[in-house]
Design a protein around this motif. Structure first.
Motif, short mmCIF file in Angstrom:
data_model
loop_
_atom_site.label_atom_id
_atom_site.label_comp_id
_atom_site.label_asym_id
_atom_site.label_seq_id
_atom_site.Cartn_x
_atom_site.Cartn_y
_atom_site.Cartn_z
N THR A 117 23.00 8.37 -44.74
CA THR A 117 22.50 8.39 -46.12
C THR A 117 22.34 6.98 -46.68
OG1 THR A 117 24.76 8.67 -46.87
CG2 THR A 117 23.42 10.66 -46.66
N HIS A 118 22.47 5.97 -45.83
CA HIS A 118 22.39 4.60 -46.31
C HIS A 118 21.27 3.83 -45.64
CE1 HIS A 118 26.21 5.81 -47.89
NE2 HIS A 118 26.37 4.66 -48.52
N ILE A 119 20.90 2.75 -46.31
CA ILE A 119 19.73 1.99 -45.85
C ILE A 119 20.05 1.07 -44.66
CG2 ILE A 119 20.16 0.12 -47.50
CD1 ILE A 119 17.19 -0.41 -47.54
N SER A 120 19.03 0.88 -43.86
CA SER A 120 19.03 -0.14 -42.82
C SER A 120 17.57 -0.44 -42.49
CB SER A 120 19.75 0.39 -41.58
OG SER A 120 19.35 -0.33 -40.44
N GLN A 121 17.35 -1.58 -41.85
CA GLN A 121 16.01 -1.87 -41.32
C GLN A 121 16.17 -2.23 -39.84
OE1 GLN A 121 14.97 -4.89 -44.28
NE2 GLN A 121 13.61 -3.43 -45.31
N GLY A 122 17.01 -1.45 -39.19
CA GLY A 122 17.43 -1.80 -37.83
C GLY A 122 16.51 -1.33 -36.72
N VAL A 333 14.65 -12.30 -45.29
CA VAL A 333 15.52 -11.35 -45.98
C VAL A 333 15.30 -9.97 -45.36
CG1 VAL A 333 16.18 -10.36 -48.20
CG2 VAL A 333 15.30 -12.71 -48.09
N GLU A 334 16.31 -9.46 -44.70
CA GLU A 334 16.15 -8.15 -44.05
C GLU A 334 17.51 -7.49 -43.87
OE1 GLU A 334 14.48 -8.45 -40.11
OE2 GLU A 334 15.47 -10.34 -39.68
N MET A 335 17.48 -6.20 -43.55
CA MET A 335 18.73 -5.46 -43.44
C MET A 335 19.01 -5.06 -42.00
SD MET A 335 19.27 -3.59 -47.02
CE MET A 335 20.85 -3.23 -46.38
N ASN A 336 19.16 -6.10 -41.17
CA ASN A 336 19.57 -5.95 -39.78
C ASN A 336 20.10 -7.31 -39.36
OD1 ASN A 336 17.35 -7.63 -38.85
ND2 ASN A 336 16.04 -5.87 -39.29
N LYS A 359 22.04 -8.08 -44.74
CA LYS A 359 23.17 -7.24 -45.07
C LYS A 359 23.12 -6.05 -44.11
CE LYS A 359 25.66 -6.71 -49.31
NZ LYS A 359 26.10 -5.37 -49.69
N VAL A 360 24.26 -5.72 -43.52
CA VAL A 360 24.25 -4.66 -42.50
C VAL A 360 25.39 -3.68 -42.74
CG1 VAL A 360 23.07 -5.94 -40.68
CG2 VAL A 360 25.52 -6.21 -40.95
N ASP A 361 25.80 -3.52 -44.02
CA ASP A 361 26.93 -2.63 -44.31
C ASP A 361 26.49 -1.33 -44.98
OD1 ASP A 361 26.10 -3.60 -46.70
OD2 ASP A 361 28.02 -4.47 -47.32
N GLY A 362 25.21 -1.08 -44.96
CA GLY A 362 24.72 0.16 -45.55
C GLY A 362 24.44 0.06 -47.04
N ASP A 369 23.16 -11.16 -53.64
CA ASP A 369 23.42 -11.44 -52.22
C ASP A 369 22.49 -12.55 -51.74
OD1 ASP A 369 25.30 -9.38 -51.96
OD2 ASP A 369 23.71 -7.89 -51.62
N ILE A 370 21.22 -12.43 -52.10
CA ILE A 370 20.23 -13.41 -51.63
C ILE A 370 20.51 -14.77 -52.26
CG2 ILE A 370 17.77 -13.99 -51.55
CD1 ILE A 370 17.21 -10.95 -51.63
N ARG A 371 20.80 -14.77 -53.56
CA ARG A 371 21.07 -16.04 -54.26
C ARG A 371 22.24 -16.78 -53.63
NH1 ARG A 371 18.93 -13.56 -59.23
NH2 ARG A 371 20.85 -12.37 -59.41
#
Ligand SMILES: Cc1ncc(C[n+]2csc(CCOP(=O)(O)OP(=O)(O)O)c2C)c(N)n1
Ligand code: SF4
Lengths: 382, 266
Positions: A117-122, A333-336, A359-362, A369-371
């Protein structure tokens, strides 16, 4: 006709785009966070005389859309990581047999069942190389619902033009977020229909002989031309062949028809790139946070820019290189753990100036975070 | 139309071994189609991967040679999009019931109008003689050097339980019956299964000392009998041949037409 204004989830924006593009057939198997696409199409498709089927798994879903496409239907399936893994063999079949189809992967955290139920771009690299063997593929993504709509229509157009599967790599945040969507009146966005052969009955039709412009006219199953479709290397009639010339010719054709058109297939958006000293490269939901940082820092006079990629494969190397040429820092900037970062590194003149904000913690990557990472990259301390 | 008008002549002689039963199935399937007078443009043959699956290359229909085990899933997409087409799906026993077993029972359950032909040689021919889910306990195969401890499916019972509305069985020895059952299966309005026992002398025959193709066919003559025959009562080990189930139930594509009507009415 007027445009219609809706307040929808990203998954519904994808459904609207698919229907706008002329979707006729959908086969799928429920999986979070893509299920709303199947639910919505089970309701919407039969209303326009289209067909929906819930198959016994994702393997059969992918196979069923390929079968339906061969009869001339515009087809789609939707899934998430585990299902996308199951589809890889038949995805390769669609590549090999050059069958237009659209595969939506609303990404969640993996590997395995991961964090549903959480995001990733893996799954960026899986989209590129998930099926076995040398090949090329088109994969696209978007960060807002309007763009999801547009890119879905585009995905159908590209899949029909190039006779190729197109993967839509959405993510959990875009899929489930609600925002405004304007559905344009029919005709506003041009649709590319399947090119069908002009050969009449009795004339020898070659389903796998490209025209001069590289396109391959098709003939629907059930029509007047009977031909063979196979996942084996095949000649221009579709019959199996292990002739080295045929094998070499086909693999070159399959790769070149995509790789020779990288810039034509590239979709991207750019924000304040002209004078940017630091360029963020992002895509999908992550690009929303990146854009927020860029806009808020611009107000303070900081020279930040954003290159938002919408075509991930074929990777628009030349465009990335040129856009990033004058930047001091490039922040992907990506989620993997850096799947697109590696591609950016190999594209730009100086890979040493490429950094990763991930970020890879869901949990969705936030502007803060980016800043925080930006401070480090810009040498302003931790 | 003559039989030779249904084939792609330039691909003959075929690739099957001397004595293989798959060619007998091709021959009699085409006879059934000829007897029915079906138009070539209205037939789609979908096959998977295996020696058996190569059958689709030889026939002059719309042919879809897919991947191992998934033929029925591809066929489902074709059929739903174009319900007026005749779908014929020949599969090996491994193709249909090992890797493809799940698609097999679900296609049967939906009662979607197509003809599944299980070309049962009780072995994996194409990959060189490994045991299949139809090999049966005590047989030998290249992956069962100490004999096979896997029990086999009864294709007929499995199909009936899964909901197939037409189920038949025959062998490559009983060619007239094969033509008859195939004709009935193809004209049946629903999911039909025809199991055809077919010999693979090269692997099953050799591994199990069953002799050459001719001897293996003689076994089909001796080991099988008509459904409910007196011989069966006397010798329960005999395998029954014939039509086990033939019933009319709502067909999937017809049902979906009703769904479309309901959706449009809303
Ligand atoms: C996913 C996958 N796994 C394994 C194979 C290898 N393979 C090809 S044919 C076959 C079995 C063939 O046996 P059967 O289906 O009984 O048909 P036959 O060759 O005996 O006619 C196997 C295991 C494959 N092609 N694809
Ligand atoms: S290996 Fe067996 S099934 Fe395959 S062609 Fe030879 S005899 Fe037929």
């Amino acid at each position: 006709m007027e445009k219609s204004v809706k307040f929808v989830q990203g998954n519904e924006a994808c459904v609207e785009g698919a229907l706008y593009a002329g979707l006729d057939f959908f086969a799928g198997y429920p999986i979070t966070p893509s299920t709303e696409i199947a639910e919505s199409l089970s309701f919407r498709l039969p209303k326009k005389g289209g067909k929906f089927i819930q198959m016994e798994d994702e393997i059969s879903s992918m196979c069923a859309i390929i079968g339906a496409s061969l009869t001339g239907s515009k087809v789609m399936t939707a899934t998430s990581g585990p299902g996308f893994s199951l589809m890889q063999e038949s995805l390769g079949y669609a590549v090999m047999a050059e069958i237009p189809c659209v595969i939506v992967n609303v990404q969640r955290g993996g590997p395995s069942t991961g964090i549903p139920t959480h995001i990733s771009q893996g799954d960026v690299m899986q989209a590129r190389w998930g099926t076995h063997g040398d090949h090329s593929i088109v994969a696209m993504t978007a960060s807002t619902h309007q763009d999801v709509f547009d890119i879905t229509v585009d995905a159908f157009n590209i899949s029909e033009t190039y006779r190729t599967p197109v993967i839509l790599l959405l993510d959990e945040v875009v899929g489930h977020l609600r925002e405004r969507l304007d559905v344009p009146p029919p005709g506003d966005i041009p649709l590319i229909e399947r090119l069908r052969t002009s050969c009449s009955e009795g004339i020898d039709y070659h389903p796998y002989l490209p025209r001069e412009d590289g396109r391959l006219p098709m003939s629907d199953f059930g029509g007047v031309h009977r031909f063979n479709v196979t996942g084996l290397y095949h000649d221009m009639w579709g019959f199996p062949s292990d002739n080295p010339g045929v094998v070499q010719g086909l693999i070159r054709h399959l790769v070149d028809k995509i790789q020779n058109n990288v810039n034509l297939l590239a979709r991207y958006k750019e924000y304040h790139l002209e004078d940017a000293e630091c360029i963020m490269v992002s895509y999908g939901a992550s690009a929303r946070s990146a854009l927020h940082v860029v806009e808020s820092r611009r107000v303070r006079g900081e020279k930040l820019g954003l290159l938002e990629l919408q075509t991930l494969w074929p990777f628009p190397e030349q465009i990335v290189r040129e856009k990033c040429r004058n930047a001091k820092h490039i922040l992907v900037v990506e989620m993997n753990t850096g799947q697109v970062m590696e591609m950016v590194k190999s594209s730009v003149d100086d890979p040493g100036k490429v950094f990763l904000a991930n970020k890879v913690d869901g949990i969705f990557i936030s502007p803060t975070d980016i800043r925080n990472i930006l401070r480090v990259v810009q040498g302003k301390g931790v | 139309m003559a039989i030779k008008d249904y084939i792609r002549e330039r691909f003959f002689p075929h690739m099957w071994c001397p004595g293989c039963g798959h060619g007998i199935i091709l021959n009699n399937l085409l006879r059934a189609i000829e007897n029915l007078g079906l138009k070539k443009n209205n037939i789609v043959m979908v096959s998977g991967i295996g020696c058996s699956a190569r059958i689709s290359g030889y026939v002059d229909f719309h042919t879809l040679h897919t991947i191992h085990g998934r033929a029925l899933a591809f066929a489902t997409g074709v059929k739903m999009s174009r319900p007026e087409l005749n779908l014929i799906v020949p599969m090996g026993d491994g193709d249909a019931l090992a890797i493809g077993g799940n698609h097999f029972i679900h296609a049967a359950r939906r009662n979607i109008n197509m003809t599944a032909i299980v070309m049962n040689n009780r072995i994996y021919g194409m990959t060189g003689g490994q045991y299949s889910p139809l090999s049966g306990y005590g047989t030998s195969a290249t992956t069962a050097p100490y004999t096979n401890i896997d029990h086999d499916f009864d294709v007929v019972q499995l199909s009936v339980a899964a909901g197939a509305t037409f189920v038949g069985r025959t062998t490559t020895y009983h060619v007239q019956q094969m033509v008859d059952i195939l004709q009935k299966a193809i004209t049946h309005h629903g999911f039909s299964v025809v199991e055809i026992l077919t010999q693979c002398p090269t692997y099953f025959g050799r591994k199990n000392n069953a002799g050459d193709g001719v001897e293996m066919m003689k076994l089909y003559k001796d080991n099988t009998t008509s459904i409910g025959s007196k011989k069966k009562q006397e010798n329960p080990d005999l395998i029954e041949r014939g039509i086990f189930v033939q019933k009319e139930l709502p067909e999937y594509c017809d049902e979906y037409k009703n769904i479309i009507a309901r959706a449009k009415g809303k």
